[in-house]
Design an enzyme around this catalytic site. Structure first.
Site, short mmCIF file in Angstrom:
data_model
loop_
_atom_site.label_atom_id
_atom_site.label_comp_id
_atom_site.label_asym_id
_atom_site.label_seq_id
_atom_site.Cartn_x
_atom_site.Cartn_y
_atom_site.Cartn_z
N ARG A 159 32.67 40.10 36.53
CA ARG A 159 32.23 40.82 37.73
C ARG A 159 31.89 42.26 37.37
O ARG A 159 30.90 42.81 37.83
CB ARG A 159 33.33 40.77 38.79
CG ARG A 159 33.36 39.49 39.62
CD ARG A 159 33.34 38.22 38.78
NE ARG A 159 33.36 36.99 39.56
CZ ARG A 159 34.46 36.30 39.85
NH1 ARG A 159 35.65 36.69 39.38
NH2 ARG A 159 34.39 35.20 40.55
N ASP A 188 31.30 33.65 34.27
CA ASP A 188 31.36 33.45 35.72
C ASP A 188 29.95 33.53 36.30
O ASP A 188 28.98 33.77 35.57
CB ASP A 188 32.32 34.45 36.40
CG ASP A 188 33.04 33.80 37.57
OD1 ASP A 188 32.35 33.25 38.45
OD2 ASP A 188 34.29 33.83 37.62
N HIS A 258 31.57 28.13 39.03
CA HIS A 258 31.48 29.49 38.48
C HIS A 258 30.53 29.54 37.28
O HIS A 258 30.81 30.19 36.28
CB HIS A 258 32.88 30.01 38.10
CG HIS A 258 33.71 30.35 39.31
ND1 HIS A 258 33.56 31.53 40.01
CD2 HIS A 258 34.67 29.66 39.95
CE1 HIS A 258 34.42 31.54 41.03
NE2 HIS A 258 35.10 30.42 41.02
N GLU A 322 37.59 26.51 42.31
CA GLU A 322 36.54 26.79 43.31
C GLU A 322 35.20 26.14 42.97
O GLU A 322 34.16 26.79 42.96
CB GLU A 322 36.37 28.30 43.46
CG GLU A 322 37.65 28.96 43.93
CD GLU A 322 37.55 30.48 44.01
OE1 GLU A 322 38.13 31.04 44.95
OE2 GLU A 322 36.91 31.11 43.14
N TRP A 400 47.64 29.28 40.94
CA TRP A 400 47.16 30.54 41.53
C TRP A 400 47.09 30.52 43.05
O TRP A 400 47.26 31.54 43.69
CB TRP A 400 45.79 30.91 40.94
CG TRP A 400 44.62 30.13 41.45
CD1 TRP A 400 44.19 28.93 41.00
CD2 TRP A 400 43.72 30.51 42.51
NE1 TRP A 400 43.07 28.53 41.71
CE2 TRP A 400 42.76 29.48 42.64
CE3 TRP A 400 43.62 31.62 43.35
CZ2 TRP A 400 41.74 29.52 43.58
CZ3 TRP A 400 42.61 31.67 44.29
CH2 TRP A 400 41.67 30.63 44.40
N PHE A 426 46.61 41.31 40.90
CA PHE A 426 46.58 42.77 40.77
C PHE A 426 45.25 43.35 41.25
O PHE A 426 45.02 44.55 41.13
CB PHE A 426 46.84 43.18 39.31
CG PHE A 426 48.28 43.08 38.88
CD1 PHE A 426 49.25 42.48 39.67
CD2 PHE A 426 48.69 43.61 37.65
CE1 PHE A 426 50.58 42.41 39.27
CE2 PHE A 426 50.02 43.54 37.24
CZ PHE A 426 50.96 42.93 38.05
N GLU A 477 35.85 42.30 41.11
CA GLU A 477 34.69 42.40 42.01
C GLU A 477 34.40 43.85 42.40
O GLU A 477 33.26 44.30 42.39
CB GLU A 477 34.92 41.58 43.29
CG GLU A 477 34.69 40.09 43.13
CD GLU A 477 35.94 39.33 42.75
OE1 GLU A 477 36.88 39.94 42.19
OE2 GLU A 477 35.99 38.11 43.01
#
Ligand code: ACM
Ligand code: ZN
Length: 546
Positions: A159, A188, A258, A322, A400, A426, A477
């Site tokens: 990102r 990604d 991704h 995802e 996660w 984090f 991000e």
């Protein structure tokens, strides 16, 4: 003049004591006693100490020589011995009137002993040059070993990209806290960051995007071309640098979702054939690898062949998170792609145990990669979505979406690493002063909450051995600078290290809090940025709250 000579006198007359004992993570067994030994660069290293450890000990001796302004010599101040009865990350450290004695059996044990000694000294030992105070070590007996074998920190250069030196800084501070694993998320939707010689377009095309979403607004975009990647030489340099710090680098190539950056480079690998663009926004992308195209499997095997050549780690991460948007208004590509549908028929996939056909097709892709990695002597690990299908024995999962994935995995006999979003993300805000904090993805994860994480909660006692470790994840991000990255990492990393290292009976938030001034002093001399909300200052500008 008088004032100056008085202050000089005051310094020279002060009989300084050792620093308070503030080692983080708190060693397992610590017995402090009255008295302090003045450290000197007079080291004796027994013949049977492993060669690689001898090099690290020599570097430490050189630092003590520089810090004291004395020559490094052979002598009795510090003795390093080899004790094969100790486990590989264990060390025993004794300080008394006759000096310092360290024993360990393997490289990491010696490193951790030296790290403990460093933390017992004035923080300036973490800088370069002479240390202004005497290097006094309080008398102590320490017998130390970690609770969890896997102590990880994750990084996301996709990102936002962080260069080789920035990655080394990240590893340096992980080493201070005795972490031993760096989970490097190298691919990604928003950027492919690892040079693959057989597929040059992955970095020629896939490493660059034509703009970046900049606010919490799906329509926002800065319109600026952005990117970067690591060459294979740079990746090898990082692997070697980390190994010297006792850290294993585990690469992640995230699949089959991704993958938009790879699709932009090789559109034939997608279900529709594209065209695709390296993604400029955040979230879960619809386009993924086509699981019905044999070329995709060939591509993945080729990529992982180069990945394994660069990274010697036992584990290789295949992502797996995802994969689907699950949008009720629009099917995911695999639900309509003729090739994927044909593959489902060929495999005889039928929904069962609550798993959908697309989840079971993902399980097929996962199993293919697991077999490929296993045939090459590696172990596959992935995010907890890989449990949502028929997972082959031997896989390891990163829990996660909460602890439940890890609990379920362990209960079924899979190894698991705990990184649940509520305790280990984090990229979440550290304080609740959101108007002062730099923009981030959301959430709230104060240091006290990181510290409170119980990684085996809910896991049956006889299955807890499957919880092999803990890690925190730091997605980027909204984190575009190293100052912001380190701000999100610190000082929460210190709290994470106690979750990873300390036996539950040694965890004590009040004791830990009392170490934070010393941790901050270490960050200051090493030049790290860090959150100061613990000290009542907020945001990258470090303002007090109104
Ligand atoms: C994840 O946070 N998507 C693993
Ligand atoms: Zn397809």
């Amino acid at each position: 003049m008088a004032a100056i000579s008085l202050s000089v006198m005051a310094v020279s007359c002060t009989k300084a004591g050792p620093e308070p004992f503030t080692v983080v993570p708190q060693p397992n067994e610590v017995v402090l006693s009255e008295g302090a030994f003045r450290l000197a660069p007079a080291f004796t290293v027994k013949e049977d100490v492993p060669e690689k450890a001898k090099e690290a000990i020599a570097a430490f001796q050189a630092r003590i020589a520089e810090a004291t302004g004395k020559n490094a010599v052979e002598g009795p101040a510090v003795t390093f011995s080899y004790d094969p009865s100790l486990s590989s990350e264990q060390y025993v450290l004794d300080v008394d009137g006759s000096g310092v004695r360290v024993s360990a059996s393997a490289y990491n044990g010696y490193l951790y002993a030296m790290q403990t000694i460093r933390q017992m000294l004035p923080a300036e030992i973490y800088a370069q040059g002479k240390v202004s105070k005497p290097l006094l070590l309080q008398y102590v007996h320490i017998n130390d070993a970690p609770r969890f074998a896997y102590r990880g920190m994750h990084a996301d250069p996709c990102r936002h990209f962080f260069d080789v030196n920035e990655v080394k800084r990240y590893l340096d501070i992980m080493a201070v806290y005795k972490l031993n694993t760096f989970h490097w998320h190298l691919t990604d939707d928003q950027g492919w960051r690892i040079e693959i010689k057989k597929y040059p377009r992955l970095t020629e095309v896939g490493a660059w995007r034509n703009g970046t979403m900049i606010a919490k607004d799906w329509g926002s975009n800065d319109g600026i071309r952005y990117g970067g990647f690591y060459t294979q030489d740079q990746l090898r340099e990082i692997v070697a640098y980390a190994a010297n710090l006792g850290i294993t680098v585990i690469p992640e190539v995230d699949l089959p979702g991704h993958m938009v950056a790879a699709l932009a480079a090789y559109p034939e690998l997608g279900c529709t054939g594209g065209p695709y663009e390296v993604w400029q926004r955040w979230g879960v992308a619809r386009d993924i690898l086509c699981a019905g195209n044999p070329k995709v499997y060939e591509f993945l095997e080729d990529v992982f062949t180069e990945v394994m050549d660069i990274f010697p780690s036992e584990y290789i991460y295949i992502g797996g998170d995802e994969c689907f948007t699950n949008d009720p208004k629009r099917p995911d590509p695999w639900e309509v792609c003729p090739k994927c549908q044909a593959k489902m028929r060929e495999l005889g996939i039928r929904p069962h145990d609550g798993f959908s056909k697309k989840q079971l097709l993902q399980a097929h892709v996962t199993a293919h990669m697991q077999k490929f990695l296993s045939d090459h002597g590696r172990k596959m690990a992935g995010w907890d979505e890989i449990l949502d299908g028929d997972l082959m024995p031997g896989a390891t999962i990163l829990s996660w979406r909460g602890p439940q994935g890890g609990v379920k995995a362990a209960s079924k006999g899979f190894d698991a690493i705990m990184c649940p979003v509520d305790y280990c993300y984090f990229d979440f805000y550290q304080s609740d002063k959101l108007d002062l904090e730099p923009l981030c993805i959301g959430g709230n994860l104060p240091i006290e909450k990181v510290y409170s994480h119980d990684p085996v909660k809910g896991v049956p006692a006889d299955k807890q051995k499957h919880i092999i470790g803990v890690q925190a994840n730091l997605w980027t991000e909204y984190i575009s600078t190293v100052e912001h990255l380190e701000y999100m990492l610190l000082p929460r990393l210190s709290a994470l290290s106690e979750v990873q290292w300390c036996q539950p009976s040694n965890k004590d938030y009040d004791r830990f809090k009392a170490t934070l001034d010393h941790q901050a002093a270490i960050y200051d001399v090493m030049g790290y940025n860090y959150s100061k909300d613990f000290w009542g200052l907020y945001g990258l500008e470090f303002k007090p709250a109104e």
